[in-house]
Design a protein around this motif. Structure first.
Motif, PDB file in Angstrom:
ATOM      1  N   ARG A 171     -28.756  -3.450 -23.314  1.00 34.16           N
ATOM      2  CA  ARG A 171     -29.356  -4.791 -23.196  1.00 34.16           C
ATOM      3  C   ARG A 171     -30.155  -4.884 -21.890  1.00 34.16           C
ATOM      4  O   ARG A 171     -31.263  -5.449 -21.876  1.00 34.16           O
ATOM      5  CB  ARG A 171     -28.247  -5.841 -23.244  1.00 34.16           C
ATOM      6  CG  ARG A 171     -28.800  -7.273 -23.187  1.00 34.16           C
ATOM      7  CD  ARG A 171     -27.691  -8.302 -23.330  1.00 34.16           C
ATOM      8  NE  ARG A 171     -27.276  -8.414 -24.734  1.00 34.16           N
ATOM      9  CZ  ARG A 171     -26.085  -8.077 -25.184  1.00 34.16           C
ATOM     10  NH1 ARG A 171     -25.201  -7.573 -24.342  1.00 34.16           N
ATOM     11  NH2 ARG A 171     -25.781  -8.222 -26.447  1.00 34.16           N
ATOM     12  N   SER A 172     -29.627  -4.331 -20.836  1.00 33.75           N
ATOM     13  CA  SER A 172     -30.330  -4.348 -19.556  1.00 33.75           C
ATOM     14  C   SER A 172     -31.614  -3.528 -19.622  1.00 33.75           C
ATOM     15  O   SER A 172     -32.663  -3.947 -19.103  1.00 33.75           O
ATOM     16  CB  SER A 172     -29.409  -3.791 -18.464  1.00 33.75           C
ATOM     17  OG  SER A 172     -30.100  -3.659 -17.231  1.00 33.75           O
ATOM     18  N   PHE A 173     -31.522  -2.376 -20.270  1.00 34.75           N
ATOM     19  CA  PHE A 173     -32.697  -1.512 -20.383  1.00 34.75           C
ATOM     20  C   PHE A 173     -33.778  -2.191 -21.203  1.00 34.75           C
ATOM     21  O   PHE A 173     -34.975  -2.171 -20.834  1.00 34.75           O
ATOM     22  CB  PHE A 173     -32.289  -0.193 -21.036  1.00 34.75           C
ATOM     23  CG  PHE A 173     -33.364   0.845 -21.014  1.00 34.75           C
ATOM     24  CD1 PHE A 173     -33.564   1.648 -19.901  1.00 34.75           C
ATOM     25  CD2 PHE A 173     -34.217   1.018 -22.111  1.00 34.75           C
ATOM     26  CE1 PHE A 173     -34.570   2.609 -19.884  1.00 34.75           C
ATOM     27  CE2 PHE A 173     -35.218   1.961 -22.088  1.00 34.75           C
ATOM     28  CZ  PHE A 173     -35.401   2.767 -20.978  1.00 34.75           C
ATOM     29  N   CYS A 174     -33.366  -2.816 -22.335  1.00 35.53           N
ATOM     30  CA  CYS A 174     -34.345  -3.518 -23.182  1.00 35.53           C
ATOM     31  C   CYS A 174     -34.975  -4.685 -22.420  1.00 35.53           C
ATOM     32  O   CYS A 174     -36.197  -4.926 -22.499  1.00 35.53           O
ATOM     33  CB  CYS A 174     -33.672  -4.037 -24.449  1.00 35.53           C
ATOM     34  SG  CYS A 174     -33.279  -2.755 -25.653  1.00 35.53           S
TER      35      CYS A 174
ATOM     36  N   ARG B 117     -35.482  -5.028 -19.330  1.00 32.49           N
ATOM     37  CA  ARG B 117     -36.354  -4.603 -18.242  1.00 32.49           C
ATOM     38  C   ARG B 117     -37.610  -3.905 -18.742  1.00 32.49           C
ATOM     39  O   ARG B 117     -38.713  -4.113 -18.193  1.00 32.49           O
ATOM     40  CB  ARG B 117     -35.558  -3.654 -17.324  1.00 32.49           C
ATOM     41  CG  ARG B 117     -36.378  -3.018 -16.216  1.00 32.49           C
ATOM     42  CD  ARG B 117     -36.720  -4.040 -15.145  1.00 32.49           C
ATOM     43  NE  ARG B 117     -37.424  -3.415 -14.060  1.00 32.49           N
ATOM     44  CZ  ARG B 117     -38.730  -3.145 -14.033  1.00 32.49           C
ATOM     45  NH1 ARG B 117     -39.490  -3.487 -15.077  1.00 32.49           N
ATOM     46  NH2 ARG B 117     -39.276  -2.591 -12.975  1.00 32.49           N
ATOM     47  N   PHE B 118     -37.526  -3.121 -19.832  1.00 35.66           N
ATOM     48  CA  PHE B 118     -38.664  -2.266 -20.196  1.00 35.66           C
ATOM     49  C   PHE B 118     -39.271  -2.529 -21.570  1.00 35.66           C
ATOM     50  O   PHE B 118     -40.324  -1.983 -21.889  1.00 35.66           O
ATOM     51  CB  PHE B 118     -38.222  -0.796 -20.137  1.00 35.66           C
ATOM     52  CG  PHE B 118     -37.739  -0.387 -18.780  1.00 35.66           C
ATOM     53  CD1 PHE B 118     -38.631  -0.272 -17.713  1.00 35.66           C
ATOM     54  CD2 PHE B 118     -36.389  -0.123 -18.554  1.00 35.66           C
ATOM     55  CE1 PHE B 118     -38.171   0.124 -16.462  1.00 35.66           C
ATOM     56  CE2 PHE B 118     -35.932   0.255 -17.307  1.00 35.66           C
ATOM     57  CZ  PHE B 118     -36.813   0.375 -16.241  1.00 35.66           C
ATOM     58  N   ARG B 119     -38.654  -3.359 -22.362  1.00 35.77           N
ATOM     59  CA  ARG B 119     -39.177  -3.627 -23.695  1.00 35.77           C
ATOM     60  C   ARG B 119     -40.575  -4.250 -23.636  1.00 35.77           C
ATOM     61  O   ARG B 119     -41.433  -4.014 -24.513  1.00 35.77           O
ATOM     62  CB  ARG B 119     -38.224  -4.557 -24.406  1.00 35.77           C
ATOM     63  CG  ARG B 119     -38.737  -5.039 -25.734  1.00 35.77           C
ATOM     64  CD  ARG B 119     -37.751  -5.955 -26.414  1.00 35.77           C
ATOM     65  NE  ARG B 119     -38.150  -6.072 -27.797  1.00 35.77           N
ATOM     66  CZ  ARG B 119     -37.360  -6.020 -28.830  1.00 35.77           C
ATOM     67  NH1 ARG B 119     -36.068  -5.865 -28.640  1.00 35.77           N
ATOM     68  NH2 ARG B 119     -37.821  -6.110 -30.033  1.00 35.77           N
ATOM     69  N   GLN B 120     -40.831  -5.040 -22.611  1.00 35.09           N
ATOM     70  CA  GLN B 120     -42.109  -5.754 -22.489  1.00 35.09           C
ATOM     71  C   GLN B 120     -43.306  -4.806 -22.474  1.00 35.09           C
ATOM     72  O   GLN B 120     -44.407  -5.188 -22.870  1.00 35.09           O
ATOM     73  CB  GLN B 120     -42.091  -6.593 -21.211  1.00 35.09           C
ATOM     74  CG  GLN B 120     -41.850  -5.766 -19.950  1.00 35.09           C
ATOM     75  CD  GLN B 120     -41.761  -6.613 -18.708  1.00 35.09           C
ATOM     76  OE1 GLN B 120     -42.604  -7.511 -18.524  1.00 35.09           O
ATOM     77  NE2 GLN B 120     -40.786  -6.344 -17.838  1.00 35.09           N
TER      78      GLN B 120
END
Length: 597
Positions: free
Chosen positions: A550-553, A555-558
């Motif tokens: 969830r943290s990775f998404c 931060r970087f999903r954008q």
């Protein structure tokens, strides 16, 4: 006087006066009136016998009558007079007369005693309930009958007919005892027949034998002892001797079968019946020991019983040695599918669980075995001290108290651990090795905790050690499998020249999805049958994986929001991860064919 004796009741005041006069004359050593009084006294006894033989007086009543009581006293008095006459040089004629009368009295009392033993005991000597157990009140002679037998036995012994009295009693009670054993379906089995029997058939015979032996220990022997003590209350040595003789004849027959069983080929499946026999023989020793006098014959009988019991103890020790060897020699070339609990683990733990139900017997067996092993080099006292001290020490760091049985079981568990460790190397995947060891370790722990007997033997400290070991396997698995996944979700290395770029983000999301798919495809075929352990594994995985993803998404999903075919890279949403994790360790059969160890 003579007509009154023959026509009147022997319990008349006149007859009693004669008895008193005779006894007084004997005590005062006044021989002047002995011939007349002895003749009259003899006729009193003969009159009683004649009336009973003619049917005028009932003899099968349980309660002793005043007439019979006087008759028995008369017999004892006449016996004393006979002894006095025997010492007189001029009493040969009188002696012949009194001996003849006493012989008639003996024959009469012998039959009376036999009748009481057999007729009033026939109903009580055949009482076996629906569970093939002898009723606890065996042998339930009415109190009046026991009192009457006691009076007759006392009179016979006092009159010098101890041998005949004991023979009548012994034969009658031995026949009654054998009848009980017959009703309990006890049969003599030839030693050769025992050797040829299949184990299934022999198990049934052992069960029947145990039932008979326990009935002897718990009911028949105690009942016979109580009856003998009551009938021969004035002669405790006679009572003890009669019981000893009866017990010896019965025990020898019981031991014959046990001896034959002990000589059959030993195997692991026979252990529990052997221990049943061991306990049964130990009860038998307790049942007869308190009545056995300390002489060579009884000592030999007890020694024979102990020797038979010890043979089963030795067989139990050998079976445990065989178990150790079978664990050492259990070498497998094919791993258990899915890292499940190995059959060896199940077998050993279930076997030990059943064995610990015989904890007391096994403790005694292994303690005695430890002493025997030490006798070759130590004195008896030092051996006893050595074994006792060993029970307060521990060969393992975290065990407070170690008994010989505890040490034996720990040896077996150590061998299982070594065996499982070797079997874990059959799995090429390190994570599956940890799952395999975790499964087996958890199974061992749950079996130990689930059995009061095993837990008592092994101790809480041992269980805590096992829990720590299982948790370590859990940590190893977590690190080996999910450490690599978490490395992918790390924010480190996401920037190139100080900036986050799409190619880097795409690569990370793609690698995560690929790795998660591989893990799910592989580990859904793995097996964790313990529900609690399976739940703990899934919760621990979700607890680290979902927040990291969830943290990775977040931060970087954008960086991929406006990218064409973004779902090609971002295959899973954070809420999808829990569903995937829930599919792990189910042993999915559709994926088993693709499993690679």
């Amino acid at each position: 006087m003579e007509s009154n004796i023959q026509s009147g009741s022997p319990t008349s005041p006149h007859a009693k006066n004669i008895n008193d006069r005779v006894c007084e004359d004997m005590d005062n050593s006044n021989p002047s009136e002995l011939p007349e009084n002895i003749e009259n006294f003899s006729k009193i006894i003969e009159s009683r016998i004649a009336k009973c033989n003619s049917g005028e007086t009932p003899t099968r009543s349980g309660k002793i009558t005043e007439e019979e009581s006087f008759f028995l006293e008369a017999v004892m008095h006449l016996s004393k007079l006979t002894n006095a006459i025997d010492k007189s040089p001029s009493g040969s004629t009188l002696l012949s007369r009194t001996n003849a009368v006493l012989q008639k009295a003996m024959t009469f009392m012998e039959e009376e005693l036999r009748t009481l033993l057999e007729d009033f005991g026939s109903h009580s000597n055949s009482k076996v309930n629906k569970n093939s157990q002898v009723d606890e009140d065996y042998p339930s002679y009415p109190l009046d009958v026991v009192t009457r037998m006691n009076r007759i036995a006392t009179a016979m012994i006092s009159a010098g007919f101890e041998t005949v009295c004991c023979q009548v009693y012994s034969i009658s009670r031995r026949n009654a005892f054998y009848e009980q054993m017959k009703m309990l379906e006890f049969e003599k089995i030839n030693v050769d027949d025992v050797q040829r029997m299949s184990w299934d058939s022999l198990e049934g015979e052992i069960t029947r034998w145990i039932n008979v032996a326990k009935s002897c220990s718990n009911t028949l022997f105690p009942g016979e002892r109580r009856l003998g003590e009551s009938v021969f209350s004035d002669s405790p040595m006679i009572s003890q001797s009669l019981f000893n003789n009866l017990a010896r004849s019965i025990v020898i027959q019981i031991l014959d079968f046990a001896e034959a069983v002990s000589r059959t080929k030993h195997s692991a499946e026979k252990l529990f019946k052997y221990l049943d026999i061991y306990d049964t023989i130990r009860d038998l020793i307790n049942a007869i020991s308190e009545s056995l006098s300390i002489n060579d014959t009884e000592h030999q009988l007890k020694s024979e019983i102990l020797a038979t019991r010890d043979r089963f103890g030795e067989a139990a020790v050998n079976i445990f040695c065989d178990l150790e060897n079978s664990i050492k020699n259990d070498v497998a070339r094919t791993p258990v599918p899915g890292g499940a609990v190995h059959p060896l683990t199940r077998y050993v733990m279930n076997y030990l669980k059943c064995a610990c139900e015989y904890k007391d017997a096994l403790e005694h067996i292994f303690k005695e075995h430890a002493k025997l092993e030490a006798y070759s080099t130590k004195s008896k006292s030092s051996v006893d001290d050595q074994v006792d001290n060993k029970e307060s020490e521990s060969p393992h760091d975290n065990v407070a108290v170690t008994t010989p049985l505890t040490a034996q079981l720990m040896t077996i568990m150590d061998l299982v651990d070594v065996n499982l460790k070797a079997k874990s190397n059959l799995y090429r995947d390190p994570s599956l090795r940890d799952i395999f060891l975790m499964n087996n370790g958890r199974y061992i722990l749950q079996k130990a905790k689930g059995s009061t007997e095993v837990r008592q033997v092994m101790g809480d400290t041992w269980c805590r050690r096992r829990s720590t070991t299982v948790r370590q396997y859990h940590k190893n698995y977590q690190r080996e499998t999910w450490g690599r996944v978490l490395q992918i979700l790390s924010h480190d290395g996401m920037q190139v020249n100080g900036k986050v770029t799409k190619p880097v983000v795409k690569e990370r999301f793609k690698n995560f999805s690929t790795m998660l798919d591989d893990i799910h495809r592989t580990q859904s075929t793995w097996v964790v049958s313990d529900e609690q352990l399976r739940s703990e594994l899934r919760v621990s995985i979700s607890a680290v994986l979902i927040p990291a993803y969830r943290s990775f998404c977040g931060r970087f999903r954008q960086y991929l929001d406006n990218t064409k075919h973004a779902d090609k890279y971002i295959k899973y949403q954070p809420e999808d991860i829990e569903t995937l994790v829930e599919g792990l360790f189910d042993g999915n059969p559709t994926s088993m064919a693709r499993r690679k160890t």
